[in-house]
Design an enzyme around this catalytic site. Sequence first.
Site, PDB file in Angstrom:
ATOM      1  N   HIS A 162      54.065  94.904  -7.355  1.00 36.08           N
ATOM      2  CA  HIS A 162      53.489  96.100  -7.975  1.00 36.08           C
ATOM      3  C   HIS A 162      52.208  95.746  -8.712  1.00 36.08           C
ATOM      4  O   HIS A 162      52.104  94.692  -9.342  1.00 36.08           O
ATOM      5  CB  HIS A 162      54.456  96.716  -8.984  1.00 36.08           C
ATOM      6  CG  HIS A 162      55.601  97.435  -8.356  1.00 36.08           C
ATOM      7  ND1 HIS A 162      55.613  98.794  -8.147  1.00 36.08           N
ATOM      8  CD2 HIS A 162      56.775  96.972  -7.872  1.00 36.08           C
ATOM      9  CE1 HIS A 162      56.751  99.139  -7.567  1.00 36.08           C
ATOM     10  NE2 HIS A 162      57.475  98.046  -7.396  1.00 36.08           N
ATOM     11  N   CYS A 168      64.482  98.237  -3.825  1.00 36.27           N
ATOM     12  CA  CYS A 168      64.302  99.661  -4.105  1.00 36.27           C
ATOM     13  C   CYS A 168      65.254 100.023  -5.233  1.00 36.27           C
ATOM     14  O   CYS A 168      66.472 100.065  -5.033  1.00 36.27           O
ATOM     15  CB  CYS A 168      64.568 100.514  -2.868  1.00 36.27           C
ATOM     16  SG  CYS A 168      64.370 102.286  -3.168  1.00 36.27           S
ATOM     17  N   CYS A 222      60.007 106.144  -8.261  1.00 36.64           N
ATOM     18  CA  CYS A 222      60.080 104.772  -7.753  1.00 36.64           C
ATOM     19  C   CYS A 222      60.742 103.922  -8.824  1.00 36.64           C
ATOM     20  O   CYS A 222      60.157 103.692  -9.885  1.00 36.64           O
ATOM     21  CB  CYS A 222      58.688 104.239  -7.414  1.00 36.64           C
ATOM     22  SG  CYS A 222      58.671 102.524  -6.811  1.00 36.64           S
ATOM     23  N   GLY A 269      58.974 100.711  -9.433  1.00 41.29           N
ATOM     24  CA  GLY A 269      57.704 101.049 -10.079  1.00 41.29           C
ATOM     25  C   GLY A 269      57.881 101.317 -11.554  1.00 41.29           C
ATOM     26  O   GLY A 269      57.050 100.922 -12.383  1.00 41.29           O
ATOM     27  N   GLU A 296      53.749 104.430  -3.135  1.00 43.26           N
ATOM     28  CA  GLU A 296      54.702 103.422  -2.693  1.00 43.26           C
ATOM     29  C   GLU A 296      54.297 102.835  -1.345  1.00 43.26           C
ATOM     30  O   GLU A 296      53.995 103.568  -0.401  1.00 43.26           O
ATOM     31  CB  GLU A 296      56.101 104.036  -2.608  1.00 43.26           C
ATOM     32  CG  GLU A 296      57.197 103.010  -2.514  1.00 43.26           C
ATOM     33  CD  GLU A 296      58.563 103.582  -2.843  1.00 43.26           C
ATOM     34  OE1 GLU A 296      59.546 102.866  -2.636  1.00 43.26           O
ATOM     35  OE2 GLU A 296      58.647 104.749  -3.304  1.00 43.26           O
TER      36      GLU A 296
END
Length: 269
Positions: free
Chosen positions: A150, A73, A208, A211, A199
């Site tokens: 992703h 994260c 994110c 992301g 997410e």
Amino acid sequence: MSVAFRKMHGLGNDFIVIDARDVPVPMSAARAAALAERRTGIGCDQLIVLEPAATADVRMRIFNADGSEVEACGNAARAVGLLLGGEQKIETLGGTIASTATMSGASVDMGPARFGWDEIPLAYAMDTLAMPVGWAELESPAAVNVGNPHVVFFVPDADAVMLSQLGPIIETDPLFPVKVNVGVASVVGPRHIKLRVWERGVGLTRACGTGACAAAVLAIRRRLVTGPVRVDLPGGQLEIAWAEGGRILMSGPASFSFAGTFDEEAYPL
């Protein structure tokens, strides 16, 4: 037992941070999900547990709002970097990353990007830069693992995509054995993209970090932009620097919201 926590956020992506380096705090999917519940718990997108690490300064465990434990994260890494200060090596399930605290947040070395279909992972082999798949109007995405998986779709207008409807369908598609984070990105300028993210285990999020890393790296690979890349998310801006074969450097803000305690018995394992 009373457990202390801090509430923090990175561009509105919010976390419960529990420092369990000195006194262990057991965590399970059920407890994490209960604490993350916004009506009956404390409320967060992710719950972070800091533990001792053998080969780093700290171990960061990351639980999504649904209780699932995940690998990485980026926004939480900045929050933890700001909280601990200085330079820190942070062990995660997705690998060891390095953070350097700044006045308003942190810069984080997120490690290398992985593009192999089996590294993301996908269910079967394909070109991950131009995937021959699609869902409704979203077609030909690119995929990357930046500590977690992703898939990113480059579209004319990221705001026009019904991501709340398509996100959960793509996240749980059998093509992605461990599910996937879903991004829709639009190119704004030669070093500037706009991004929205569904997410994995959370849903639509204001920001994110991984992301943003994924979208920037894939936009560079597709020759849509050059780095460093400014990434605009609903909650604010991040800057991502990456060169082919190199490591991803993410810079941006993080904030402290409040501190408190909770009764461990109120959130059973």
